[in-house]
Design an enzyme around this catalytic site. Structure first.
Site, PDB file in Angstrom:
ATOM      1  CG  ASN A 277      -1.510  -1.323   1.526  1.00 21.45           C
ATOM      2  OD1 ASN A 277      -2.278  -1.809   0.707  1.00 21.45           O
ATOM      3  ND2 ASN A 277      -1.165  -1.940   2.644  1.00 21.45           N
ATOM      4  CD  GLU A 310       5.673  -5.910  -0.060  1.00 18.82           C
ATOM      5  OE1 GLU A 310       4.829  -5.224  -0.674  1.00 18.82           O
ATOM      6  OE2 GLU A 310       5.786  -7.143  -0.212  1.00 18.82           O
ATOM      7  CG  HIS A 313       5.444  -3.826  -5.136  1.00 18.98           C
ATOM      8  ND1 HIS A 313       5.233  -4.197  -6.447  1.00 18.98           N
ATOM      9  CD2 HIS A 313       5.377  -4.968  -4.406  1.00 18.98           C
ATOM     10  CE1 HIS A 313       5.061  -5.519  -6.492  1.00 18.98           C
ATOM     11  NE2 HIS A 313       5.158  -6.018  -5.281  1.00 18.98           N
ATOM     12  CD  GLU A 332       3.587  -9.035  -6.522  1.00 18.22           C
ATOM     13  OE1 GLU A 332       4.719  -8.990  -6.014  1.00 18.22           O
ATOM     14  OE2 GLU A 332       2.628  -8.382  -6.068  1.00 18.22           O
TER      15      GLU A 332
END
Ligand SMILES: [Zn+2]
Length: 846
Positions: A277, A310, A313, A332
């Site tokens: 997130n 993360e 991302h 991914e």
């Protein structure tokens, strides 16, 4: 090679007649009552006059909508909910006019216990008090459980979140807090800044008894760790990683971090490993909280990999996002690739790309089954998408990107990535957009090459004969029916001579090609190719003789290729074990892991009654290494020595049944000297001895564990026991007291148990409906993976297949099929070897 269903034909997709631009979301969470109520205003653009619109909503009760457009207000009738497609449709008496509009919706929902959407969980804190949190997990398609929205990645918008929460709790979301005001009666309203334009699946909010570190400023971004009260002593490592990663990625991508702050949050109940997130990255506790002084190297490195993954991302996924879920592989695979690059930069001495060989081998194993799939395939429903989070997406995807990077050159590849991110910032892409950017940077036909790796399953076997390299599809077995393994690849091949000279790149486009090579040439130089290599016997004997002239990763690849060759019946266990005699002086846990996998398989095949020769072999191979390394770290030893020590001690204590090792391991267990690299082997060797009181000791240590790593270690300890009663007691706990995030993984360990595994599997399958109901969706696939241990019982393997084919998973059945086929492969290996292996090992050790 795949046919794309158009958006219009897919009932799961929303029309683009109305497109959202900004959400203002206000949620009132009742943690005790496990419900929430909310309202959302959505600024949209109406592109076509329509008398109805549809968005996503599930498990929500939504009131009629109000729409303000062209100075008028329109009210809808009560929405029609379509459970199958997870949509709500609002009808109006007249068409809504074209133009900018605002939709207002009010709704109520439940804080579920399924670890998706907006969910609630309870945990016991360090003072023994029960605590409640409410948190979110929206990827892939669960934002729609928290608020009505256009829940597809291509509908990017901004979000302004306001939460009403119990006064004493803390709240976090994607952006900085802008206000916090008491509402009286123990309630508080917390408002967060508007986010950047992004997809719904990246929205997050977390409410609970959390604390945060003081922010560390990194290139203007405040970075914090957020954790359940009392665990602040376990975040320093994650913070060090986050600071490095933010600096590293800002430079690699040449774009500043896109959020206004960055929080890393440890969540007590979490179905996945971690979730990217934007600005509010959530983790399982064990993936973030750690005490590096007492943890084992793989645990320390694991936190590094997950944090780096993360944070990659934040750019690749959050700033630039796939247009639809078939593109999730790119998200991914790329984050997996960047986690290794970033970790390699952070600690070069860990040799991350060498140890990646073990991960790549898992992908090879699945991808060599006819039931494999292309990395990218058509996704229609949310269930199709959930089935994509597997080793082919992550590990194979990463492998083919690494192969491409090494072929194009690291700086050229990075330039292409920079072009891609700059071209598509705040927007959505398809896979071809990445290839186009890499073509701009390299001038190479990247799309043409990569289509052969992405759009068909499998990989080639390269045969090296004289000066010719040829390719054929690699498969572990004959196809019984249809095969998803492709036929021809465009293979980037790197070669180098053991006598020195530069690495040479060639592209093998057809079935075979001449090359400037001789018997001193290493094919797959640098070990980044996603293919297996087989040399002619004279060529192989030169390579084997010059094992020390290979670099570490090439050596690991040679062992992996040999193991694959054993699995298909072209080489023998003895070939690999003979090769392993050359490893004695090398601190190379990656290669030793390949040997240990073969040892473990051989141990199951020969069985307890005939394993003396195997135990002797293990002592011969591994004993001198332990003698060299000793039990405790010594100053100046290599960065791999600790991890290797764990591999060696584990093998000697378990397969070697080495009395001295068992004695030392149990003594350390008794003294509580269970930390660092040897923690796992000490616990598993001890539990195998069936000493009274040890299972109880492990339970006490689990309950009082001061780190998530120790908690996991003792949770899984009963899986090593040789006492069925201990295993079955743990099995009962998996369905009762063990957190649902951990249950499937505990069951997987127990199914693998030597004495009680089949019983655990039968008992688990007898309550499969409960398994599906109780555990997070998709996670029961892990349990099925445990059955790969049933290699010596062909009838049981058939029973497993029949059961799982008649109880298909809603999402991930293809993964189940791959596991079943892999089990067949292992059974065939056992059947080929069972009659003779013990005798052959006897010859080898004498
Ligand atoms: Zn990821």
């Amino acid at each position: 090679m795949t046919t794309k269903t158009s958006v219009i034909d897919n009932p799961y997709r929303l029309p683009r007649t109305i497109v959202p631009a900004a959400y203002r979301l206000r949620l009132d969470a009742d943690l005790d009552g496990a419900t929430f109520s909310g309202m959302v205003e959505i600024d949209v653009e109406i592109h076509k006059a329509v008398a109805s619109f549809t968005l996503n909503a599930i498990e929500l009760v939504v009131a009629p909508a109000t729409v303000h457009v062209s100075g008028r207000e329109f009210a809808s009738s009560a929405p029609t909910l379509e459970e199958k497609y997870e949509t709500a449709t609002f009808d109006f008496d007249e068409a809504l006019p074209v133009g900018p509009a605002t939709i207002s919706l009010t709704f109520t929902g439940i804080l579920n216990d399924q670890l998706h959407g907006f969910y609630r969980s309870t945990y016991v804190d360090s003072d023994g008090a029960s605590r409640v949190i409410a948190t979110t997990q929206f990827e892939a398609t669960d934002a729609r459980r928290a608020f009505p929205c256009w829940d597809e990645p291509a509908f990017k918008a901004t979000y302004q979140v306001t939460l009403i929460i119990p006064e004493e709790l803390a709240a976090f979301s994607n952006t900085s807090e802008v206000s916090s005001a008491s509402l009286g009666e123990g309630r508080r309203e917390v408002a967060f800044a508007e986010t950047m334009i992004m997809s719904t699946y990246l929205v997050a909010f977390v409410v609970g008894p959390f604390e945060a570190t003081a922010p560390t400023m990194v290139l203007g971004t405040p970075v914090r760790a957020v954790y359940p009260i009392g665990k602040g002593h376990l975040v320093a490592w994650a913070m060090e990683l986050a600071v490095h990663a933010l600096e590293y990625f800002s430079d690699y991508f040449a774009i500043p971090y896109p959020g206004d702050k960055l929080d890393l949050l440890a969540i007590p109940d979490f179905a996945a490993g971690a979730m990217e997130n934007l600005g509010c990255v959530t983790f399982r506790e064990v993936e973030l909280l750690i005490d590096p002084a007492s943890a084992a190297h793989p645990e320390i490195e694991r936190v590094a990999l997950v944090v780096n993954h993360e944070l990659a991302h934040m750019w690749f996924g959050d700033l630039v996002t796939m247009d639809w879920w078939e593109g999730i592989w790119l998200n991914e695979a790329f984050a997996t690739f960047m986690e290794s690059i970033c970790t390699d930069h952070f600690r070069p001495e860990w040799k991350k790309w060498v140890s990646f060989n073990n991960s790549r081998d898992i992908a090879f194993t699945i991808d060599g089954q006819h039931s494999t799939r292309p990395i990218e395939y058509e996704v229609i429903s949310p269930d199709d998408c959930r089935g994509m989070f597997d080793v082919l997406t992550y590990e194979k995807g990463c492998s083919v990107l690494r192969m491409l990077e090494q072929y194009l050159g690291e700086s050229t590849f990075r330039d292409g990535i920079r072009i891609y991110l700059q071209r598509h910032a705040y927007a959505n892409t398809i896979t071809a957009d990445l290839w186009a950017a890499l073509e701009s940077a390299s001038g190479q036909p990247v799309g043409e090459i990569m289509d052969t790796w992405i759009l068909q399953g499998g990989y080639p076997l390269l045969s090296v004969e004289g000066t010719t390299i040829s390719q054929e599809p690699f498969a572990y077995a004959e196809a019984k029916g249809a095969s998803n393994i492709g036929s021809t690849w465009q293979v980037p091949v790197l070669t180098r001579s053991l006598d020195g000279g530069p690495t040479v790149a060639m592209l093998l486009r057809g079935p075979s090609q001449g090359a400037a090579i001789d018997t001193s040439t290493v094919v797959n130089a640098g070990g980044s190719g996603f293919y297996r290599t087989t040399y002619s016997s004279d060529h192989l004997s030169v390579i084997a003789e010059r094992l020390g002239d290979l670099d570490e990763i090439e050596r690991a690849v040679l062992f992996s290729d040999t193991w694959a060759s054993i699995l298909v019946g072209r080489s023998s266990f003895e070939d690999l074990f003979s090769l392993a005699r050359g490893l004695e002086l090398l601190d190379e846990p990656t290669t030793w892991n390949v040997v240990s996998e073969a040892i473990g398989m051989a141990d199951r095949i020969v069985g307890d009654d005939a394993s003396d020769a195997l135990a002797k072999l293990v002592r011969q191979l591994y004993g001198p290494v332990l003698a060299r390394l000793g039990w405790d770290p010594v100053p100046g030893e290599s960065a791999q020595a600790g991890e290797l020590r764990a591999v060696i001690v584990g093998a000697l204590g378990i397969y070697g049944r080495d009395a001295d090792v068992i004695k030392e391991a149990t003594a350390r267990f008794d003294d509580g000297r269970v930390s660092g690299d040897l923690a796992d082997p000490i616990v598993s060797i001890t539990m195998r001895q069936n000493r009274p009181g040890d299972p109880e000791t492990c339970e006490v240590r689990r309950e009082t564990a001061s780190t998530p790593q120790d908690e996991q270690r003792y949770l899984h300890a009963p899986a090593s026991s040789a006492d069925p009663a201990v295993v079955l007691a743990a099995y009962e706990r998996a369905f009762t007291t063990v957190r649902t995030q951990d249950g499937p993984y505990l069951l997987r360990s127990l199914v693998r148990n030597r004495v009680a595994g089949p019983q655990v599997w039968r008992a688990t399958s007898a309550r499969w409906d409960e398994v599906i109901e109780r555990f997070p969706e998709h996670s029961p696939v892990a349990i099925i993976a445990g059955t790969l241990a049933f290699i010596t019982d062909a009838e049981l393997a058939v029973e497993v297949r029949n059961f799982h084919e008649s109880h298909p998973m809603a999402a991930g059945q293809q993964q189940v099929q791959q596991i079943l086929d892999l089990l067949d492969l292992y059974v065939a290996l056992a059947q080929r070897n069972v009659a003779t292996l013990a005798g052959r090992l006897e010859t080898l050790v004498n």
